[in-house]
Design an enzyme around this catalytic site. Sequence first.
Site, PDB file in Angstrom:
ATOM      1  N   GLU A   1      42.220  38.156  34.071  1.00 19.23           N
ATOM      2  CA  GLU A   1      42.452  38.726  35.406  1.00 19.23           C
ATOM      3  C   GLU A   1      41.463  39.866  35.533  1.00 19.23           C
ATOM      4  OE1 GLU A   1      42.541  40.777  37.946  1.00 19.23           O
ATOM      5  OE2 GLU A   1      44.397  41.818  37.441  1.00 19.23           O
TER       6      GLU A   1
ATOM      7  N   GLU B   1      34.340  43.262  39.939  1.00 17.68           N
ATOM      8  CA  GLU B   1      34.588  43.920  38.649  1.00 17.68           C
ATOM      9  C   GLU B   1      33.893  43.136  37.529  1.00 17.68           C
ATOM     10  OE1 GLU B   1      38.774  44.834  38.186  1.00 17.68           O
ATOM     11  OE2 GLU B   1      38.819  46.001  40.047  1.00 17.68           O
TER      12      GLU B   1
END
Lengths: 700, 700
Positions: free
Chosen positions: B462, B471
Site C-alpha cells: 500500500e 509516493e
Amino acid sequence: MSKTYSDLIFDTESTRNIDEANSRINIGWITSRFDVAEHLDRKVVEFSSKLGAEQYNFIVYPVGGIIRGFWDPRRFPEAPPNIDLPDLQLANHLWETYVCAGISEWIDCDSENPDFAKFSEQELIKELNYACYLGLRTVVLNLTRKSSPNLAKIIKKWLWTKNVLFTIWVSLPTNLPKNEDLWSVWADFRKDCANFNGVRLQAILNITADLQDEFLELKLVERWKAEPVGAICVHSDVFTTGKDGQAVLPQLYQKLLQNLWMFDSMRLLLKQINDGTKYRQNLRREYATSLRFTVRNVTWMRQKMAKETDGFLATSNLDYHDVLQAPLQPLSDNLDSGVYNTFEQDPVKYQRYRDAVQLAFMDIAKDKESVVVYLLGAGRGPIGTMILEAEKRYNSECRDKNNKLKIKFYVVEKNPNAIVTLRFMNENAWRKRAILVESDMRSLPSLAKENNYEQPDLIVSELLGSFGDNELSPECLDGVTDFLKPTTISIPQKYTSYAAPIMSLNMHQTIKSAIPSFWGKGLVGHGRNEPELEEDDENEGEYVQKYPQGMAISRLDQIYVVYLRQFCALAENKPVFTFEHPNFAKTSNDREIVLDFDIDRAADIMGFAGYFDMILYKNVMLSIEPKTFSNGMISWFPAVIPLRKLYRVAEGDRIKFVISRKSDADGVWYEWNLEIHRKNGEIFKSPLQNQNGESYYMRK
Amino acid sequence: MSKTYSDLIFDTESTRNIDEANSRINIGWITSRFDVAEHLDRKVVEFSSKLGAEQYNFIVYPVGGIIRGFWDPRRFPEAPPNIDLPDLQLANHLWETYVCAGISEWIDCDSENPDFAKFSEQELIKELNYACYLGLRTVVLNLTRKSSPNLAKIIKKWLWTKNVLFTIWVSLPTNLPKNEDLWSVWADFRKDCANFNGVRLQAILNITADLQDEFLELKLVERWKAEPVGAICVHSDVFTTGKDGQAVLPQLYQKLLQNLWMFDSMRLLLKQINDGTKYRQNLRREYATSLRFTVRNVTWMRQKMAKETDGFLATSNLDYHDVLQAPLQPLSDNLDSGVYNTFEQDPVKYQRYRDAVQLAFMDIAKDKESVVVYLLGAGRGPIGTMILEAEKRYNSECRDKNNKLKIKFYVVEKNPNAIVTLRFMNENAWRKRAILVESDMRSLPSLAKENNYEQPDLIVSELLGSFGDNELSPECLDGVTDFLKPTTISIPQKYTSYAAPIMSLNMHQTIKSAIPSFWGKGLVGHGRNEPELEEDDENEGEYVQKYPQGMAISRLDQIYVVYLRQFCALAENKPVFTFEHPNFAKTSNDREIVLDFDIDRAADIMGFAGYFDMILYKNVMLSIEPKTFSNGMISWFPAVIPLRKLYRVAEGDRIKFVISRKSDADGVWYEWNLEIHRKNGEIFKSPLQNQNGESYYMRK
C-alpha cells in the site's frame, strides 16, 4: 517546614486555593538507575500511573528503553541494546502528555575518543528519530562538558532543517568546577545552535547539593531571566529533613528557586541521586509537596506587587509583557479612537498635567482677568478637560468669587477624525469654552495671523514617546516658536531620555522573527522607502515594501516599544538627550552622545532599554525611568534599541553606546552602534545601525 | 410557511434547539433612506438597540453620518456635509461589535465626470479613515458599475499598504442587465485589487426581486463556492406574505439562499426597498425570522450528509477542510507513530485488502499447503493483520479442518522505528507468524539471495498517494521484480490517477500565502535543493532553504493534499496515468499526457484536483475519485496541482492540461502547464511548472 511568604498568604486562605495553586505547578520525575526494573519498558503505563499517584505530572524516560539508557559506555566498541520501547503500549496522546524523551546519558558526541564520538552521533540521531516517532513533545539532553561544539552542530542542523514538534531541554553540566560560569556554557551552546527559537531550545538548570558559585550571586542569577529556562531540576540530595520528619528544601534553595521561577509554565524536575526512595515510602511525594510549596505562589505575589506600578494593566487580560510594538508616529499617522481611549485611561498622567497647569496659573495669572492657553495636539481632549479643571481649582483656591480667572482656550489638533470628537466634547463637556483649530500646530503662526488668534501665555502639549523626543515633540513645538511671547511658558518645560544596556535572548529572537505575513508584505515600513507596486511573473500586481538594506537588518535597525519582562539590565540608566521649551534660540534638535557603561559580569548584550522623564512645570514631573517611575502610569512602555547581533561581554569590559539624532528636510532618525573596550585593550565596534534613516525614519 | 427540510428536522426537536440554531445566524440591518431621522447620528445606541430587539445582530450605518450618507450628488460641486458621527456615544468595543461602516452611496470614483470622480476619491479616503478611527470591523462598499477600475485601485493600495483591521464587503451591482455575469464583475474587481486576502476583501451578493440570470443556473451559482462571500443581502421586496399573514421568502429564493450558504460564519443583510416597515410594526422582525428559518439548518444537514462519505472524520473536532498539506514522502521521510495511527483508523481500506487477499488465495492456494506472501512496506502492520485474517477466513470458508493453508509470511519494512512496533505486533498479535525483514524492499532481491528467502506467490503493498503514483509505488515495486516468480500476483494490480480543472480563490491564496516563519526558513523544502548554512552579516550561522526559482514560484509549483471545500469543479475528471504490477517487462514509469476539457462558463482556473483509484485484485477496488469513491474511507484527501496564477476562461473555451512524469537517478517529478484555446482561435500557454523538479522532487 519553616514559614515563607506563601504561608503568610495561605494561612488565611482555604484548602481549595492551595489545591488550585498546587495544580498550576507541573513536576516531572526523571527515571534513574534506581528505577531500573525488568520489563519496565513494557510497563510505562504502570510506572507513570504510580508516579502520578505520587503527585508527579510526567516522567522523563530513556527514549531507547531503560536497559539501553543506562548502558555502560566502557563496554564500547560493543554496541548498546537496540531501541526497544514499544509505542503501542500507550495511546499517542498519552505519550505526548506524560512522557519526555531522555536521551541516553552515555551518548557523548564530543568524546575525546573519535570513534566513540562518531558512534554517539549515530546513536543520538536514532534516539531523536525515535522521539519523533513516538510524537513526544520534549527531549532531555545532558551536557557534561564545558564546551560541546559537535553536539551543538548536530542539534543545530536538526532544529533548523527538520519540522520537529518537540522542545529540546539542555540540562547543564553538574560536574564542572564550582567557579565555572554555567550561563556561559549555555550561551555558547545556544550560539552554536545559531540561537534557535527559545520555544524549542531551552535550558534546564540543576539545583545540586554542591551549588555553582554563580547561583550565590544575585547579579549572576538575574541573567537567567534573559534566557529560555524550560525546567529547573532539583537533585534529591538537596532536601533535608524538616521538624515534622518530612523532606524539605532548605531556605537558601527555596529562595533561589523562587528567584529563578519566571512563569508557572516552567517545569520542575526531580532527580534521584541515591536510592533513598527505596526505603522511605513517602519520600517521592514529599519531594513534590515541598517543591510545589516553594513556587506555587511566586507568580501570584509578583502580580500583586506589579499592581502598584502597572496599575489597571496588571489586572487586565492582555498579556502585554515582551510584546513588540512599533512606536506610534502620531505626527504622520493619525491615531484611532481606541488608541486614544486606552491612553485616556491613565490614572496619573492627566492629574499631573492639571497640577502643572494650576501651578503655572499661580505664576502667570496673578492679577489678570484672563490668560491665553493653547492646547497643542489635543487628541480627543483629555488634557483640555484638565486645563479647565485647573482653572476651576485655581479659582476656588486663589481667587474671590467675583474676581475669577477666565482663560482664553484654544485647542489645536491636526487629526480630522479627532476633530469630530473634540467638537462633541466642546458641546457636551466643555460648555463651548474652547476655540477649535483644525490644523497642524506648525501652521499656527501663519494661521494666527490670518485669523487674529491671540498669542499664548501658556502652551500645553503631550507629544512624547517612550524614548522622549521620538514622536518629534521638539520639531512640533519649535514650529510654534514664532507665535510665542517672550514670556510664554511651555508645559512640559523639559524632557530627557535615558538608556542602559540589556540582555534578552527572547527580545532578540522576537525582533528577528517578526517577519510580515504574505498579506503584510506591502505594508508601509518604518524606513524612508514607500511600498512599491510590483508586477512580474511571480505576482499579480501587488504592493511590496522593499528593504534596500535587507529585511533582517531593517527589523533590527528600528526602535521598538516593549513592556520588558524576560530581560536583565546590565547597568544603571544614563541620560541621553535633553530638550527644553520654548526653544526661543532655535538651537538645533540634532544631538550626539557617547555613553560609557562598565560591565560587571559575563553577558550577551542585545541592545539598550530606553526611557524618559519630563518636567511638566517646576516640581511637577512624569517619569518612566525605573528609579523615578510615576507609579500607576500606563501611557508609556520602555523603548528598546536593538543591536544586530548578540554581543558577548566579560566582567571588566567597558562598553560605549554611541547614538546620534539626525534630521533632514523630511524627517528625523537615530543612528547608533556599540563599542566594546576589552580588559586586554582590544576594541570592537559594531556596525553603525539605521544609517541615513533607512530602516527607521520619523517623518516630520 | 411552506415546509422545507428544516421543518422536517425540527418538527421533532425542542424549541431550545431552534433557538440555538437561530442564534448561530447573524443578520444585519442596512440603514436606509427610510430610517433617516433627525439626530439619529447621535442616537446610534437607541437605533441599534431597537433593531436588536427586532432580532438583528448589527447595523450597517453611514460612517459619515446619515445626512452625509444620503446626500444627493446632483448638488455637486456643492460639498456634502462633513463627517459627523461622534465616537464617544458608544464604547469602542460596542462600535466594533454592532456597527458596520456604510460608505456613502453617492461616492463614485469611476464617474464619467472627472471632477466628481476625483472628489469621490478624496471623500472615500476620508470615510475609510473615519471607519479606522472608529475601529469598525467591516466596511460596506457599493459597486454600481460593471467595471470600477479606479475604485479598485484605491482599495488595492489601501488594503495592501495600510495595517487595516477591517474587512471590506463589496456589494455587487443591482442595476446591470439581467444577463450580465456578476461573478465576472466581482472577479475583475478583486483581480484589480491584486486578489487581496479573502478574509479582508469579500463579496456581498444581492438577492433582488429581479434576479440576475446567473442565479437561476446551478453551474453558474456553484462558482460562488470558490469565492469569499462575506454576506448575502436580501432585498425586502423579495418577501411575499405567507398564509399566516407574515412576511415569507418564496421557495425559489429559499433554495438559492440555502445553496449559497457555505458557513454559519457568513452574514445575512436586510435591505429595505420601500417604506413598508413604517406601516407594519412587525415587518422587520418577520424578515429576520424568515431568513433565519431559511438557513439555520443548512450546515447541520450538510454535516449529516458528510458523515456518509467522510466517516468518523466528519464527527471529529479537526477542521480538515481546505487545509494545505504537503504530500507525505514515506520513501524518503519515515512516518511517525501518530500518522500511522491515523491511517489505521480507516474503516474501509483494510477490509478491502483482506477481501482482495482472500480472493487471491482462492486463485493461487488451491491444493497447496502453503503459499509465500510478502507484505512490502508494512508500516506498523495493519495490513499484516488483514493478511492473517484473510488466511483464517479462507481456511474456514474453503478448507477442511485438517487441510489448512498456512502461509509463509514475510513482512518487509525500511522504517527502523516502525520495526520496533512490528516486533511488538509479531509477539503480541501475530503469534510470531511473521518473518520480519528490516530493509528497503528494493534491496530484497539481493537480501533474499543472502538469506535464502523464498520467492513470493503474492506481494501485498500500500504505497499510493493522493495522486496515485506520487509516493513512488511504481519505483518501489519495480525494485522487487527480479525476485518474483512469473506467476507472482501483486495486490494492488493496477492504479490510475484522475484530474479535473477547478476554481478556488481560497486555495490559490492559501498556497501563495503559506510562507515559512523565520524559524522555518531552514526547513528542508520539497524541491531538489537541500538547506544551506548561511553565514553573513545578517544572521548567526543559520540554515536557509534557498529557492533558485524564487520562493513564490516554488510554492505554486508543488503538489498539495487538501480536503477541498471552497472550490468549484469545472469539468468531469479524466484519467491521467495508469500503472500495472508486476511490471515484468520493466516498462518505463515515465509518462506524458494531454487532457482536454471543454469550458462551459466564465471562470478562473486555479489548478487541477487530483484523485486515483486502484484495483486491489479483480473486482476488489479502492477509489477516491468522486464518482466511484469508497464511502467512509479516510486515508486519502484529494491532490491539488496548482497553476501559478488564476487564469480566466470563458464559455466555449477549450483547455488542455499537459502533464508529464519524469525521472532521473535520484528521483521522480511532474512537470505541467495549461493551454487555453479560445473560441476565437487564440492560444495561450502558461509557463511550464516544476521544470526539472526544482520545486517538487520525490526522492527515490
